[in-house]
Design an enzyme around this catalytic site. Structure first.
Site, PDB file in Angstrom:
ATOM      1  N   TYR A 156       1.007  -1.054   0.000  1.00 28.15           N
ATOM      2  CA  TYR A 156      -0.045   0.255  -0.015  1.00 28.15           C
ATOM      3  C   TYR A 156       0.899   1.018  -0.018  1.00 28.15           C
ATOM      4  CZ  TYR A 156      -3.812   2.833   1.328  1.00 28.15           C
ATOM      5  OH  TYR A 156      -4.704   4.366   1.899  1.00 28.15           O
ATOM      6  N   LYS A 160       0.994   4.315  -2.862  1.00 32.80           N
ATOM      7  CA  LYS A 160       0.643   5.517  -2.735  1.00 32.80           C
ATOM      8  C   LYS A 160       1.343   6.276  -2.573  1.00 32.80           C
ATOM      9  CE  LYS A 160      -3.689   4.347  -1.813  1.00 32.80           C
ATOM     10  NZ  LYS A 160      -5.016   4.782  -2.870  1.00 32.80           N
TER      11      LYS A 160
END
Length: 255
Positions: A156, A160
């Protein structure tokens, strides 16, 4: 639906991950402010329910953001149903909670394909339609974890951070065409994903809220307020920028 201040009157938006959470809040606020909205997601039942609540100014379509053909169909739906496309919100995303040693290649690549490839495909597919409409806004939803790292969420965090770079490159390329591209960086917002992350942290002996300067989780309506600003002409001189709303998380631990 009752209009608010009409800040998006005349605009058409496509919002991914719009069946629930922040995406649904963005769609609701956009319609309330006068926009026509295409809601896109893989959660068909939830997405159709939100679109039905919003009435004639909204339509739902299934969209797996990893699929180029489905992206083309979603953009075509916006232009055919509402006449053009002014705004894209790349909101769809997933997380995978695990230590690096316990994260398989398949786990990692699933997050990369949904979070990062999906964002890229959205920009690439929507940009020509937004340009044809005379310019507009692309909003890429990153995270505070696109600014600072976190344990047990490596895939993640990697995606990001990458969305930040993709946003800046797209802003440079598309700016001369009148298309602005910015990234949103939410902290702990009251969604299923964020609450799962908070519970994971507590399981590791950490209490994220205890160190947060504002001492509370954010709301999806607060997230929608920032998305509204970036979708509107009020942000007409902002591109390639990072907009952080995290309760002070990235400022450092609270007293």
């Amino acid at each position: 639906m009752e209009r608010d201040t009409g800040r998006l009157v005349g605009k058409v938006a496509l919002v991914t991950g719009a069946a629930k959470g922040q995406g649904a809040a963005h769609a609701r606020r956009f319609v309330a402010e006068g926009a026509k909205v295409v809601l896109a997601d893989v959660l068909d039942d939830d997405g159709m329910q939100v679109a039905a609540e919003l009435g004639a100014d909204a339509v739902y379509t299934g969209l797996d953001v990893r699929d180029e053909q489905q992206w083309a169909a979603a953009v075509d739906l916006a232009t055919e149903r509402f006449g053009k496309l002014d705004v894209l919100v790349n909101n769809a995303g997933v997380n995978h909670f695990a230590a690096i040693s316990d994260t398989t290649t398949a786990d990692f690549m699933r997050v990369v394909e949904i979070n990062l490839l999906g964002c890229f495909l959205g920009i690439r597919t929507a940009a020509p339609a937004i340009t044809a409409a005379g310019g507009g806004s692309i909003i890429n939803v990153s995270s505070m974890n696109g600014l600072v790292g976190a344990a047990h969420t490596s895939a993640y965090v990697a995606t990001k951070f990458a969305i930040r770079g993709l946003t800046k490159s797209a802003a440079i390329e598309l700016g001369p065409l009148g298309v602005r591209v910015n990234s949103m960086h939410p902290g702990a917002i009251d969604t299923d994903m964020a609450r799962a992350g908070i519970e994971m942290a507590k399981g590791l002996g950490m209490d994220p809220m205890a160190a947060l300067p504002l001492r509370r989780i954010g709301t999806v309506d607060e997230a929608a307020s920032l998305a509204l600003f970036l979708a509107s002409d009020e942000s007409s001189y902002s591109t390639g920028s990072e907009f952080v709303f995290d309760g002070g998380w990235t400022a450092g631990p609270g007293a």
